[in-house]
Design an enzyme around this catalytic site. Structure first.
Site, PDB file in Angstrom:
ATOM      1  N   GLY A 327       0.820  -1.200   0.000  1.00 45.30           N
ATOM      2  CA  GLY A 327       0.000   0.000   0.000  1.00 45.30           C
ATOM      3  C   GLY A 327       0.857   1.255   0.000  1.00 45.30           C
ATOM      4  N   SER A 328       0.405   2.263   0.719  1.00 43.95           N
ATOM      5  CA  SER A 328       1.083   3.563   0.702  1.00 43.95           C
ATOM      6  C   SER A 328       2.424   3.566   1.422  1.00 43.95           C
ATOM      7  CB  SER A 328       0.170   4.626   1.314  1.00 43.95           C
ATOM      8  OG  SER A 328      -0.963   4.828   0.496  1.00 43.95           O
TER       9      SER A 328
END
Length: 619
Positions: A327-328
């Site tokens: 993810g981020s």
């Protein structure tokens, strides 16, 4: 009338002759028997003297293997993590037992012999020589030991043997890391030197116990013992003592380990904490866990099935083997790649209106904030986790440059930690997709790679390794768990040699500081995604990045995104966080994954803060 002829009543000469013949025959027979006896005596006493002396000694003197004491395992401060405690087992020597089946039946009336015990005994009996003692039942109770002692005279070839039983004082804590020992089986004997395990009943099965089996096991010893006709030992004639295994001191701080497990609570997930300057693992928690003591002497079939069928898989080491989209948390590395490769500058800005489109395509790649974030530079893009910024950056970089740059931080490959079974994760490229999926690479896959989605898979251990390298401004160190070793023959504790330092090539040191400024703003900036975590100002600065790995998929055109709390638990996103503290002189780097936790900022970041705080407050 004529008288009959006179016959003498006794023929002296004939009888004398007959007597002499019989006497010579008897004498000859006696001489012959004597010669036979003398010849046999000569054969037995002279010709076969050495053979029979050897057999006599073999019946009287036995060679008995002496098991070594297994090395102990400690944490970095000397807290005992794996101990040896005295116990007793029932052992049987097959060649000394006349009727094995009947003996086992009679023993079963005195001592409980489970089906698993009998099956394991039978397997070992086929794999080991008949003159070696084979464990029949481990960890006898005092009552069982006393019951057998009274009836010992009835069982030739069966005896009670003292041994060291492995015990894990912290139970489920550290189970995935320290591992456990288990009973030695026929398959195990094929992998080890059978002579060195002649008197050993256990060996390492998982974790540190397995990886460092050679160091922990020690060297077997031997004794010459005098026995009676029933095989009972009367005394020791000569001995060559065994050598205990090495004691191991791990890099783990058990206080931090317990703090990490307490922070996770009942939630499934993993926490990995690393000392960036050395590469030493400070804590490695995987939840849920299991009690390793259940496996030492053989777990019951029912208990093992319960562990296997448990919904959250307690036997699965999430820190080492769990695969999650980063993810981020991948965004700081993407930003650094863009800066170092000259694709962007710190001053360049991108306007986020809430979505991104590839040229010539209608599909929208959404930002997490409806309406977008407006115009942002790289520091602001990291602080606010602006998806549009990294969509555009990923397209400008291209998947090959993304792959090559992120590989320098250890993504897509095992870290080489001293545990078996580590997952390598996935760092995708065009070549990887052709090889694995036999398909071409599509531009949209590059877009979502910019925010750590798509094919990209990482482990918590890789995330911790990567963030440690970032904290050290490009210096990467081999992650490891072994801190020091104590040799029983020497007695001194010797530290392991520090791993070599590998440096990631740096084009401009200022680029690293720009990225770290963005990560610090995540926790201390006015718009940081995790600013609430450090709102109380603990007296140190922390840099980090939140992340969310999507579990519940939705259409790109779906406008009404369902809140995570409204979804069933198993469909909620995984919550991630990576970070280090203090920012200016990192002492600890941490990676957190909470499965189905929902949001990285609301769940994973506060958990990481607890772990960092606990470590910085330790004496």
């Amino acid at each position: 009338m004529k008288r009959p002829a006179y016959k003498p009543l006794k023929d002296t000469l004939r009888e004398a002759h007959l007597f002499r013949v019989r006497a010579w025959i008897g004498f000859a027979l006696i001489v012959l028997v004597f010669l036979i006896l003398a010849t046999r005596f000569f054969y037995l006493q002279i010709v076969k003297h050495d053979d029979f002396i050897t057999q006599s000694e073999a019946n009287r003197v036995k060679i008995r293997a002496v098991p070594p004491n297994r090395g102990l395992i400690f944490d970095r401060n000397g807290v005992l993590l794996a101990d040896n405690r005295p116990a007793y087992r029932l052992e049987l020597v097959p060649e000394q037992v006349e009727d094995l089946e009947q003996t086992l039946e009679r023993l079963g009336r005195l001592i409980t012999l489970a089906e698993d015990d009998l099956e394991r005994f039978e397997q070992l009996r086929r794999a080991r020589p008949s003159f070696q003692g084979i464990p029949l039942r481990l960890r006898l109770t005092e009552t069982e030991a006393a019951a057998f002692a009274v009836n010992r005279h009835r069982f030739n070839g069966v005896d009670i043997v003292a041994y060291q039983n492995r015990v894990y004082p912290f139970g489920p804590s550290l189970a995935h890391l320290v591992g456990y020992v288990g009973r030695l089986g026929p398959d195990d004997l094929k992998k080890v030197d059978a002579s060195d395990y002649a008197a050993t009943s256990h060996l390492g099965k998982t974790g540190i116990e397995r990886f460092y089996e050679d160091r922990l096991h020690g060297t077997v010893g031997y004794e010459q013992v005098e026995t009676n006709a029933q095989g009972r030992v009367l005394g020791v004639l000569e001995s060559n003592p065994s050598v205990s295994g090495h004691d191991l001191f791990l890099t783990i701080d058990v206080r931090l380990q317990l703090a990490a497990e307490a922070a996770l609570g009942e939630r499934p997930g993993a926490v990995v904490a690393v000392e960036p300057a050395s590469g030493e693992i400070l804590a490695m928690a995987s939840n849920p866990s299991f009690d390793p003591n259940l496996f030492v002497n053989g777990i019951s079939a029912q208990a093992y099935r319960e562990l296997l069928n448990s919904r959250y898989r307690p036997l699965f080491n999430r820190a080492l083997q769990g695969g999650y989209e980063p993810g981020s948390t991948i965004k700081p590395y993407m930003a650094l790649a863009g800066l170092e490769l000259g694709v962007i500058t710190p001053e360049d800005t991108v306007f986020s209106r809430g979505f991104f489109r590839l040229a010539g395509q209608e599909r929208r790649y959404r930002d997490w904030k409806k309406g977008g974030h407006g115009r942002v530079n790289v520091v602001q893009a990291i602080e606010q986790s602006v998806n549009v910024y990294f969509y555009e950056l990923a397209v400008d970089l291209g998947i090959e440059r993304i792959h090559d740059y992120l590989a320098q931080f250890g993504f897509g490959q095992p870290t080489g930690l001293d545990l078996l079974g580590e997952s390598s994760g996935v760092l995708p490229s065009r070549e990887w997709k052709r090889r694995v999926h036999a398909q071409p690479w599509y531009p949209g896959e590059t877009v979502i790679a910019g925010i750590g989605q798509g094919f990209m898979v990482t482990t918590p251990l890789q995330l911790a390794h990567g963030i440690s390298a970032l904290a050290m401004r490009g210096e990467t160190r081999h992650l490891h768990l072994l801190h020091a070793v104590r040799d029983p023959l020497v007695g001194d504790i010797v530290n392991e040699a520090p791993p070599p330092v590998r440096e990631i090539p740096v084009a401009d040191w200022q680029n690293w500081e720009v990225v770290i400024d963005g990560m610090e703003a995540v926790l201390h900036g006015s718009r940081g995604t995790a600013r609430a975590v450090m709102a109380d100002d603990p007296g140190y600065r922390m840099a980090g990045k939140t992340g969310t790995a999507q579990v519940y998929g939705r259409s790109q055109d779906e406008e009404d995104e369902r809140e995570q709390d409204e979804l069933p638990e198993h469909l909620r996103n995984h919550a991630l966080f990576v970070g280090f503290a203090p920012t200016e002189a990192p002492r600890i780097a941490v990676a957190v994954v909470v499965e189905h936790g929902g949001g990285g900022a609301s769940v994973a970041a506060p958990l990481a803060r607890e772990v960092v705080q606990a470590y910085l407050e330790l004496p």
